[in-house]
Design a protein around this motif. Sequence first.
Motif, PDB file in Angstrom:
ATOM      1  N   LEU A   1       8.736  -1.856  -4.797  1.00  0.00           N
ATOM      2  CA  LEU A   1       9.067  -2.198  -3.413  1.00  0.00           C
ATOM      3  C   LEU A   1       8.155  -3.316  -2.892  1.00  0.00           C
ATOM      4  CD1 LEU A   1      10.895  -1.341  -1.041  1.00  0.00           C
ATOM      5  CD2 LEU A   1       9.146   0.304  -0.386  1.00  0.00           C
ATOM      6  N   THR A   2       6.871  -3.201  -3.178  1.00  0.00           N
ATOM      7  CA  THR A   2       5.906  -4.156  -2.620  1.00  0.00           C
ATOM      8  C   THR A   2       5.672  -5.365  -3.524  1.00  0.00           C
ATOM      9  OG1 THR A   2       4.091  -2.981  -3.704  1.00  0.00           O
ATOM     10  CG2 THR A   2       4.577  -2.358  -1.420  1.00  0.00           C
ATOM     11  N   GLY A   3       6.026  -5.205  -4.804  1.00  0.00           N
ATOM     12  CA  GLY A   3       5.726  -6.263  -5.764  1.00  0.00           C
ATOM     13  C   GLY A   3       4.288  -6.218  -6.267  1.00  0.00           C
TER      14      GLY A   3
ATOM     15  N   ALA B   1      13.021  -4.093   2.092  1.00  0.00           N
ATOM     16  CA  ALA B   1      14.328  -4.244   1.453  1.00  0.00           C
ATOM     17  C   ALA B   1      14.878  -5.644   1.701  1.00  0.00           C
ATOM     18  CB  ALA B   1      15.292  -3.180   1.978  1.00  0.00           C
ATOM     19  N   ILE B   2      14.505  -6.242   2.823  1.00  0.00           N
ATOM     20  CA  ILE B   2      15.047  -7.579   3.123  1.00  0.00           C
ATOM     21  C   ILE B   2      13.962  -8.609   3.444  1.00  0.00           C
ATOM     22  CG2 ILE B   2      17.329  -6.790   3.871  1.00  0.00           C
ATOM     23  CD1 ILE B   2      16.431  -6.979   6.759  1.00  0.00           C
ATOM     24  N   VAL B   3      12.752  -8.161   3.687  1.00  0.00           N
ATOM     25  CA  VAL B   3      11.703  -9.075   4.133  1.00  0.00           C
ATOM     26  C   VAL B   3      10.743  -9.376   2.982  1.00  0.00           C
ATOM     27  CG1 VAL B   3       9.614  -9.078   5.569  1.00  0.00           C
ATOM     28  CG2 VAL B   3      11.833  -8.558   6.588  1.00  0.00           C
ATOM     29  N   ARG B   4      10.140 -10.541   3.027  1.00  0.00           N
ATOM     30  CA  ARG B   4       9.208 -10.956   1.986  1.00  0.00           C
ATOM     31  C   ARG B   4       8.151  -9.890   1.695  1.00  0.00           C
ATOM     32  NH1 ARG B   4       6.760 -16.524   3.345  1.00  0.00           N
ATOM     33  NH2 ARG B   4       6.123 -15.323   5.155  1.00  0.00           N
ATOM     34  N   THR B   5       7.889  -9.658   0.420  1.00  0.00           N
ATOM     35  CA  THR B   5       6.950  -8.600   0.025  1.00  0.00           C
ATOM     36  C   THR B   5       5.507  -9.084   0.182  1.00  0.00           C
ATOM     37  OG1 THR B   5       6.864  -9.362  -2.253  1.00  0.00           O
ATOM     38  CG2 THR B   5       8.568  -7.750  -1.714  1.00  0.00           C
TER      39      THR B   5
ATOM     40  N   GLU C   1       4.714 -11.430  -2.616  1.00  0.00           N
ATOM     41  CA  GLU C   1       5.228 -12.788  -2.428  1.00  0.00           C
ATOM     42  C   GLU C   1       4.384 -13.568  -1.429  1.00  0.00           C
ATOM     43  OE1 GLU C   1      10.031 -12.416  -3.070  1.00  0.00           O
ATOM     44  OE2 GLU C   1       9.132 -11.176  -1.522  1.00  0.00           O
TER      45      GLU C   1
END
Lengths: 493, 460
Positions: B123-125, B247-251, B254
Amino acid sequence: MLDPVIFELHKTGRAAEHLPAPETPEEEILASIPERMRRRLPLRLAEVPELELARHYERLARRNHHVEKDFYPLGSCTMKYNPKVHERIASLPEFAALHPMLPETLAQGAIRLLGSMEEALAAVTGMDAFTLQPAAGAHGEFTGLSLVEAYFRKKGEDRRKVILPDSAHGTNPASVRRLSLEPVEVRSDERGEVSIDALAALVDEGTAALMLTLPNTLGLFESHLPRIVEIVHGAGAQLYLDGANLNALLGIVRPGDIGFDVMHANVHKTFSTPHGGGGPGAGPVGVKEHLRPFLPTPRPVREGDRWTWKHDFPDSIGPVHSYYGNFAVLVRAYAYIRHLGAPGLREVTEHAILGANYLRSLVEKSYPVPYRRAAMHEFVASAARFFQAANIRAMDIGKRLLDFGFYAPTISFPLIVKEALMIEPTETESRETIERFAEAMLAIAKEIEEDPERVRGAPYHTPVRRVNESLASRRPQLVWEDGADGEGAPSRG
Amino acid sequence: MSYIPHNVEDREKMLRSIGVSSVEDLLREIPRSLRFEGTLPLPPPLSQMETERELAGIAAENGAALACDSFLGGGVYDHYVPALVGATAARPEFYSAYTPYQAEVSQGTLQVIFEFQSLISRLTGMPLVNASLYDGATALVEAIWMASGERSGRSEILIARALRPSYRGVLCSHLAVSGLRLREFPFGKEGTTDLSRLKQMVSSETAAVVVESPNVFGLLEETEEAGRIAHEAGALFIQVFDPVSLAIVRTPAEAGADIAVGEGQSLGSPPNFGGPLLGLFAARAEFLRRMPGRLSGMTEDAKGARAFTLTLQTREQHIRREKATSNICTNQGLVALAAAVHLSSLGPVGLRRAALLSQERALELRKLLRESGAAFPFDGPFFREFVVRFPEESLERGLVRHLLDHRVIPGIPLEKAYPEMRGCLLVAVTEKRSRESIRRYADLVRDFADARGKGAPPDA
């Protein structure tokens, strides 16, 4: 047959439809967020249909030991039965669905419950006030020590030293460090209690507190407590109680009456709330009057017949939790206290002590207990003689107990007993269970004489055989890594 | 004899075996002067049925809250939770288990935690995730501890004023005597971090920079830029994130975060009046041996079969005592389990829908409120939550009271934490708020304003 990891059950495009698709086209919704702020990384969660998922957790559940399966003799952890009715009460929507920022008028029951719980804990412990914010025992230690630190800072006294018995829980010194205070160890005497001479030599005007567990982690009451109080208070320091063993004191000793200035209670132990496989717990902190001004904010306060949150306490250390602590855990604990009342709580302690001494009487011939005194709610036996004779460690005995369907005792702690087996039956285990466990302990003792290899290779009848812990720390793999196919093949870094 | 299984014969037999005649004999260890003589000052005990009735009565005092449409958020959110989540967390195999010290009989808990770590990582990357902490605020305390250890010699922590105030309060309480200096950097007119001020403030003294996105006002921050500013000064970048938004916003990954923490309650847990919550903690791989809390690792058993175990315990207090990376002993295992079941039940499609639906509803409410005469101090991109400012005269005439009377809880007043934001409310909208409830909220605001034009309150 190997149980799959969730990612091995994944197939793209088969997740259940729990939520509808939005009515607005996706691009239109997303237009509210600039491209550069959007997620680019693929969202690789598992897609598993609900029945497959239910079976997955069913399989995992069966691989767990738990209180309702069989006995947990874990010393200091107090693994008693968690009444079912508490689960039903805590899941009432009027508790579970409450948002913490509700206007006070809409949350009167919840605030009242917290206020009443503070009062009940004060009644049980003899402290003057409690905060329910700390989310766990160690968080309570941190909070309690913070209050002590703030108290001395306010008085303009520079006291950095916190004295801890060599038998103390590991969280104690770690919490002391968190306050940038200095942990100093005091040794135990030949009776398993804090050495009065050693203590007197350590306590001085630089001492902030003595942290004591009572009964201590050997399951013994500190019989010189009045002298300890004299020494600590004589130097102007504070006496802190680690309440992990409060199960042995209910209705019999009130820490607030006998010289303790501050304490934490492990609600998930003493007051019978589930441990949840590691949490959540709750670690309320109680104080005597002089420390009350420093308690965390906000505080539930009764004003006439209504309850309100009061924020304005100028000496407060401030909040230690986002809201009011682990409310749902506290609801269970409050139900427990209401149900048992004063007579029930005292019975808890009497039977905890009875059970521990009974179990000890059944096993001590084979597993010597180094301090020959009546145990409180737990006792520490030693497997040192097996180590000397057959190179069998306490841990091996613990692993073999798993084959008998029991959990292992707390092992290799406290540090001052060689090959320690710290055993606590709790008041909710029947005489038959205690006897069954003792038989297993004795059977293993016999087995060590006849076939030590058998014990060393244990466990045999558990969901997995002895787990290679050194491999796990040598080559840590903490998350599932995908293979080249992107569908989740295991790999090891 | 509540939950105590012995009868008189049992007790007699046990006492005989011990060699004493009564429990009282066992209490001799306790000096008489220390004994509590008397009865604990508690209300009389109740049967189980009466206990349940009494507690249900206390619960009922909160009942009116449930009849309301609530637009409260501010860190705790009312998202839809699939039934499997609660059913799984209610299994005694999970809730009545202990911390999984004996791996051989704790594979269920250990594998669930491993899966939780993996899911939050995806989820967070971020490559490294622990088994959870108490809540988002205390997770941030741990992140700052870890960062200051990593950048030892640097004693300053820069914290966004747009970080939610409950977190800032908890930081102050926990770090008051840490030797670390906490300094706040302001937000600008747009409600997001003033990056030029951050740039001026960051220095070779700065150990870490803390930014929350979406921030206290629901606004998305320029996290990547904030991270770059931190890194240029040799400081670490800590991002506080919202798991549903990801789910839709930059992690955080990133955005270049070194450490990412968040509140995980919105993944499968009810609000529970603010607890238990779920502290999420993720980091870059090189922090492995500095991580606080528990870690479940994959390994093998003696026969080479896959197995899980708590690992790297030499970081922990029960081994390292005063040299441990943290004093934390418990995690939020059961809440983490709920999060793992929740993420796996929804899957990537479901979680994305939760985020998109919440955003759709929030955008719609914002539009309707604007049409009803409300203003918005900030115009930047937000997620699920926004700040609304009602006309001064409406507030003075009791708009909020009016909404509450009509069973709409309109949001969290911001004035207490941000005095410059008089009349502003923080409004959160999840997928659980229906179109009708959103419409009704806006209608009530408009009717109240209209009634003023006619010279009378609408109910008069």
